[in-house]
Design a protein around this motif. Structure first.
Motif, mmCIF file in Angstrom:
data_model
loop_
_atom_site.group_PDB
_atom_site.id
_atom_site.type_symbol
_atom_site.label_atom_id
_atom_site.label_comp_id
_atom_site.label_asym_id
_atom_site.label_seq_id
_atom_site.Cartn_x
_atom_site.Cartn_y
_atom_site.Cartn_z
ATOM 1 N N TYR A 1 114.956 109.822 47.678
ATOM 2 C CA TYR A 1 116.018 110.953 47.681
ATOM 3 C C TYR A 1 117.005 111.050 48.903
ATOM 4 C CZ TYR A 1 112.190 112.689 50.944
ATOM 5 O OH TYR A 1 111.367 112.952 51.902
ATOM 6 N N LEU B 1 88.728 120.386 69.320
ATOM 7 C CA LEU B 1 88.171 121.592 69.016
ATOM 8 C C LEU B 1 86.979 121.534 68.306
ATOM 9 C CD1 LEU B 1 91.280 123.937 67.948
ATOM 10 C CD2 LEU B 1 89.768 123.967 70.237
ATOM 11 N N GLY C 1 105.881 110.516 59.159
ATOM 12 C CA GLY C 1 105.154 111.730 59.248
ATOM 13 C C GLY C 1 103.772 111.663 58.303
ATOM 14 N N MET D 1 93.470 127.651 62.617
ATOM 15 C CA MET D 1 93.257 126.272 63.215
ATOM 16 C C MET D 1 94.564 125.379 62.642
ATOM 17 S SD MET D 1 89.494 124.845 63.217
ATOM 18 C CE MET D 1 89.501 123.652 64.057
ATOM 19 N N GLY D 2 95.429 124.986 63.508
ATOM 20 C CA GLY D 2 96.536 124.172 63.123
ATOM 21 C C GLY D 2 97.808 124.823 63.328
ATOM 22 N N GLY D 3 98.758 124.519 63.694
ATOM 23 C CA GLY D 3 100.053 124.926 64.099
ATOM 24 C C GLY D 3 101.353 124.405 63.279
ATOM 25 N N GLY E 1 95.972 120.330 58.034
ATOM 26 C CA GLY E 1 96.763 119.177 57.494
ATOM 27 C C GLY E 1 95.918 118.078 57.053
ATOM 28 N N VAL F 1 103.642 124.051 59.348
ATOM 29 C CA VAL F 1 104.218 124.878 58.925
ATOM 30 C C VAL F 1 103.341 125.866 58.068
ATOM 31 C CG1 VAL F 1 104.492 123.529 56.556
ATOM 32 C CG2 VAL F 1 106.193 125.241 57.221
ATOM 33 N N ASN G 1 104.800 118.947 49.438
ATOM 34 C CA ASN G 1 105.429 120.155 49.284
ATOM 35 C C ASN G 1 104.862 121.238 50.006
ATOM 36 O OD1 ASN G 1 107.236 119.815 46.715
ATOM 37 N ND2 ASN G 1 105.189 118.780 46.052
ATOM 38 N N GLY G 2 104.389 120.933 51.421
ATOM 39 C CA GLY G 2 104.134 121.971 52.092
ATOM 40 C C GLY G 2 105.117 123.031 52.695
ATOM 41 N N ILE G 3 106.468 122.408 52.919
ATOM 42 C CA ILE G 3 107.595 123.200 53.320
ATOM 43 C C ILE G 3 107.844 124.215 52.283
ATOM 44 C CG2 ILE G 3 109.957 123.120 54.034
ATOM 45 C CD1 ILE G 3 108.205 122.018 56.131
ATOM 46 N N ASN H 1 97.827 119.899 69.470
ATOM 47 C CA ASN H 1 98.792 119.107 70.154
ATOM 48 C C ASN H 1 99.702 120.072 70.314
ATOM 49 O OD1 ASN H 1 100.689 116.974 69.693
ATOM 50 N ND2 ASN H 1 99.077 115.686 69.303
ATOM 51 N N ARG H 2 101.083 119.830 69.523
ATOM 52 C CA ARG H 2 102.222 120.734 69.679
ATOM 53 C C ARG H 2 102.468 121.515 68.112
ATOM 54 N NH1 ARG H 2 106.954 119.035 69.522
ATOM 55 N NH2 ARG H 2 106.401 116.931 69.262
ATOM 56 N N ARG I 1 101.678 112.908 55.255
ATOM 57 C CA ARG I 1 101.328 113.919 54.417
ATOM 58 C C ARG I 1 99.989 114.231 54.117
ATOM 59 N NH1 ARG I 1 104.615 110.268 52.017
ATOM 60 N NH2 ARG I 1 106.781 110.722 51.788
HETATM 61 C C1 LIG Z 1 108.676 112.108 55.552
HETATM 62 C C2 LIG Z 1 108.363 113.431 55.064
HETATM 63 C C3 LIG Z 1 109.063 114.104 54.101
HETATM 64 C C4 LIG Z 1 108.619 115.442 53.682
HETATM 65 N N1 LIG Z 1 109.339 116.023 52.955
HETATM 66 C C5 LIG Z 1 109.136 117.297 52.253
HETATM 67 C C6 LIG Z 1 110.105 118.102 51.611
HETATM 68 O O1 LIG Z 1 111.329 117.785 51.576
HETATM 69 N N2 LIG Z 1 109.559 119.380 51.299
HETATM 70 C C7 LIG Z 1 108.368 119.724 51.201
HETATM 71 O O2 LIG Z 1 108.055 120.888 50.907
HETATM 72 N N3 LIG Z 1 107.326 118.897 51.939
HETATM 73 C C8 LIG Z 1 107.820 117.674 52.512
HETATM 74 N N4 LIG Z 1 106.810 117.058 53.159
HETATM 75 C C9 LIG Z 1 105.464 117.477 53.145
HETATM 76 C C10 LIG Z 1 105.197 118.658 54.264
HETATM 77 O O3 LIG Z 1 105.725 118.066 55.554
HETATM 78 C C11 LIG Z 1 103.649 118.713 54.352
HETATM 79 O O4 LIG Z 1 103.066 119.152 53.227
HETATM 80 C C12 LIG Z 1 103.595 119.952 55.433
HETATM 81 O O5 LIG Z 1 104.211 119.813 56.400
HETATM 82 C C13 LIG Z 1 101.875 119.847 55.585
HETATM 83 O O6 LIG Z 1 102.063 121.205 56.640
HETATM 84 P P1 LIG Z 1 100.617 121.561 57.453
HETATM 85 O O7 LIG Z 1 100.803 122.532 58.302
HETATM 86 O O8 LIG Z 1 99.494 121.449 56.459
HETATM 87 O O9 LIG Z 1 100.397 119.906 58.181
HETATM 88 P P2 LIG Z 1 100.901 119.396 59.675
HETATM 89 O O10 LIG Z 1 102.280 119.742 59.956
HETATM 90 O O11 LIG Z 1 100.376 118.036 59.780
HETATM 91 O O12 LIG Z 1 100.070 120.595 60.723
HETATM 92 C C14 LIG Z 1 98.703 120.443 60.834
HETATM 93 C C15 LIG Z 1 98.345 120.668 62.195
HETATM 94 O O13 LIG Z 1 97.022 120.906 62.469
HETATM 95 C C16 LIG Z 1 96.738 120.272 63.717
HETATM 96 N N5 LIG Z 1 95.344 119.967 63.916
HETATM 97 C C17 LIG Z 1 94.610 118.822 63.519
HETATM 98 N N6 LIG Z 1 93.466 119.052 63.450
HETATM 99 C C18 LIG Z 1 93.230 120.240 64.151
HETATM 100 C C19 LIG Z 1 92.140 120.713 64.667
HETATM 101 N N7 LIG Z 1 90.960 120.346 64.629
HETATM 102 N N8 LIG Z 1 92.420 121.995 65.243
HETATM 103 C C20 LIG Z 1 93.463 122.839 65.449
HETATM 104 N N9 LIG Z 1 94.629 121.884 65.275
HETATM 105 C C21 LIG Z 1 94.422 120.839 64.398
HETATM 106 C C22 LIG Z 1 97.906 119.119 63.900
HETATM 107 O O14 LIG Z 1 98.005 118.680 65.448
HETATM 108 C C23 LIG Z 1 99.103 119.544 63.197
HETATM 109 O O15 LIG Z 1 99.964 120.367 64.230
HETATM 110 C C24 LIG Z 1 107.223 115.660 53.947
HETATM 111 C C25 LIG Z 1 106.380 115.040 54.514
HETATM 112 C C26 LIG Z 1 106.760 113.887 55.346
HETATM 113 C C27 LIG Z 1 105.875 113.194 56.058
#
Ligand SMILES: Cc1cc2nc3c(=O)[nH]c(=O)nc-3n(C[C@H](O)[C@H](O)[C@H](O)COP(=O)(O)OP(=O)(O)OC[C@H]3O[C@@H](n4cnc5c(N)ncnc54)[C@H](O)[C@@H]3O)c2cc1C
Length: 370
Positions: A251, A179, A305, A8-10, A208, A12, A335-337, A34-35, A307
């Motif tokens: 940074y 969902l 974005g 669930m969730g697309g 996320g 990173v 730090n998700g990336i 979403n996307r 976090r």
């Molecule tokens: C400005 C900024 C700079 C950053 N810089 C860094 C960096 O330099 N290095 C680093 O390591 N990290 C960085 N981060 C942090 C990093 O981006 C996040 O920790 C990481 O993207 C989290 O990934 P995720 O997949 O958990 O969340 P997301 O990318 O938010 O993905 C979650 C996905 O789940 C979907 N979703 C939500 N609810 C549901 C549901 N019920 N069912 C299905 N899908 C759902 C959403 O639509 C979304 O696409 C940065 C963040 C920001 C905002």
């Protein structure tokens, strides 16, 4: 036994888990409301900086960050190979700058323990520092240079992960709107608003900053909150900054595509991803102080974005007790990336019921109670 797994969730995290699970021979379906990559993951600066991001000490979080950094060289190669796409992965090293003696003392303290965990970092001062980073302000007193840190171009990395998943046979459904988890104890059944039903043997929750919505479904507290990061980029002719440069208020990182990315604010704004003049102005003030050549420049691109932060600052990664049917991988905050490869390995091990004892307690999804 190979299982059918719903992710669930697309972002990173979800795409990395899907990539790893499909590589291990499972059949994976990603459900995205979403996307893919449309939220935090596509907004990130892409820094892989466990030493600069962890200033306190070598706790479980730092260990996972470090493990993930070390997985990156092979991991990013695998993603490139599987996707047929390329993305920037640069071993630039980092400089954490100090203007005052007190800040320098803090950097020296950090170096003491980080040296025992693979950092070949050094404090650099005076001419040696300006030879490394010629455009740095002469007001900077010293910097902690950590050669091991690198960065990726996050939007391209996430796009390649998605393509790799598709080519390997992962089914991806996007724009599902909302969902509902109908069943998760005996099997996984998830319904979308257009009445489609998705099923599987196991579920990986990677939603996320939105994960808290699932508290009632699983009967546990999931204190994950969105923290908005506002960020901007300057257009530059040639690389005017050679390292990732960190300071107490921001940074800067130069990318191969002639942009200089500068981040990032940390504001509580609910799920609002708009950008404010005040937020960007604060970043610009810091940038100009560190790099005077930015004095007359205006960022050409501004974005934000959300976090996924947690109550105790640690992610939730692991299976619900008594069942490996549901695994969490959320709350990666800043730090998700960086953490994407290590999280994918850990989540896949949980799905396969392997021993993940080193991290069970620290990252347990049930540690906040019922
Ligand atoms: C400005 C900024 C700079 C950053 N810089 C860094 C960096 O330099 N290095 C680093 O390591 N990290 C960085 N981060 C942090 C990093 O981006 C996040 O920790 C990481 O993207 C989290 O990934 P995720 O997949 O958990 O969340 P997301 O990318 O938010 O993905 C979650 C996905 O789940 C979907 N979703 C939500 N609810 C549901 C549901 N019920 N069912 C299905 N899908 C759902 C959403 O639509 C979304 O696409 C940065 C963040 C920001 C905002």
């Amino acid at each position: 036994m190979k299982e059918s797994i719903v992710v669930m969730g697309g972002g990173v995290v979800g795409l990395s888990c899907a990539f790893e699970l499909q590589r291990r021979g499972h059949q994976v379906t990603v459900l995205e409301i979403n996307r893919c990559g449309g939220q935090a993951s596509g907004a990130a600066a892409g820094m892989l900086a466990p030493y600069s991001e962890n200033v306190e000490g070598p706790d479980a979080f730092f260990q996972l960050c470090l493990e993930s950094l070390r997985l990156y060289p092979e991991w990013q190669q695998n993603v490139k190979q599987a996707s047929g796409q390329t993305f920037e992965y640069t071993n630039s090293g980092s400089l954490y700058i100090a203007y005052h003696e007190a800040d320098l003392l803090a950097l020296e303290g950090r170096l003491l323990w980080q040296g025992q965990y693979g950092s070949s970092g050094k404090i650099i001062e005076g001419d040696a520092l300006f030879r490394l980073e010629p455009n740095l302000s002469r007001n900077v007193r010293a910097a902690l240079h950590t050669p091991e840190e690198s960065h990726v171009y996050a939007p391209h990395y996430v796009r390649a992960l998605e393509q790799a998943c598709r080519l390997m046979g992962v089914t991806i459904h996007e724009n599902l709107d909302k969902l509902t988890i109908v069943e998760w104890q005996r099997e996984i059944l998830i319904q979308s608003t257009d009445q489609r039903m998705f099923s599987g043997d196991q579920l990986v929750v990677c939603s996320g900053a939105w994960a808290q919505e699932l508290s009632d479904t699983f009967g546990i507290r999931i204190p994950v909150y969105p923290i908005r990061g506002q960020i901007c980029a300057y257009e530059v002719d040639e690389k005017p900054v050679h390292h990732m440069v960190f300071g107490n208020q921001g940074y800067l990182v130069a990318k191969e595509n002639s942009t200089l990315v500068c981040g990032a604010s940390e504001d509580v704004a609910g799920f609002d991803t708009s950008v404010t003049d005040k937020g960007i102005e604060r970043l610009r003030k810091w940038n100009k102080q560190a790099f005077p050549f930015l004095e007359d420049r205006t960022p050409f691109h501004r974005w934000a974005g959300l976090r996924p932060s947690t109550q105790d600052g640690l992610p939730l990664i692991g299976a619900l007790s008594g069942s490996s049917r549901v695994v969490f991988a959320v709350g990666h905050y800043r730090n998700g990336i960086l953490l994407s490869p290590a999280t994918a390995m850990l989540a896949a091990d949980c799905i396969e019921g392997k021993n993940t004892a080193a991290y069970n307690q620290a990252f347990s999804p049930e540690r906040f109670g019922r």
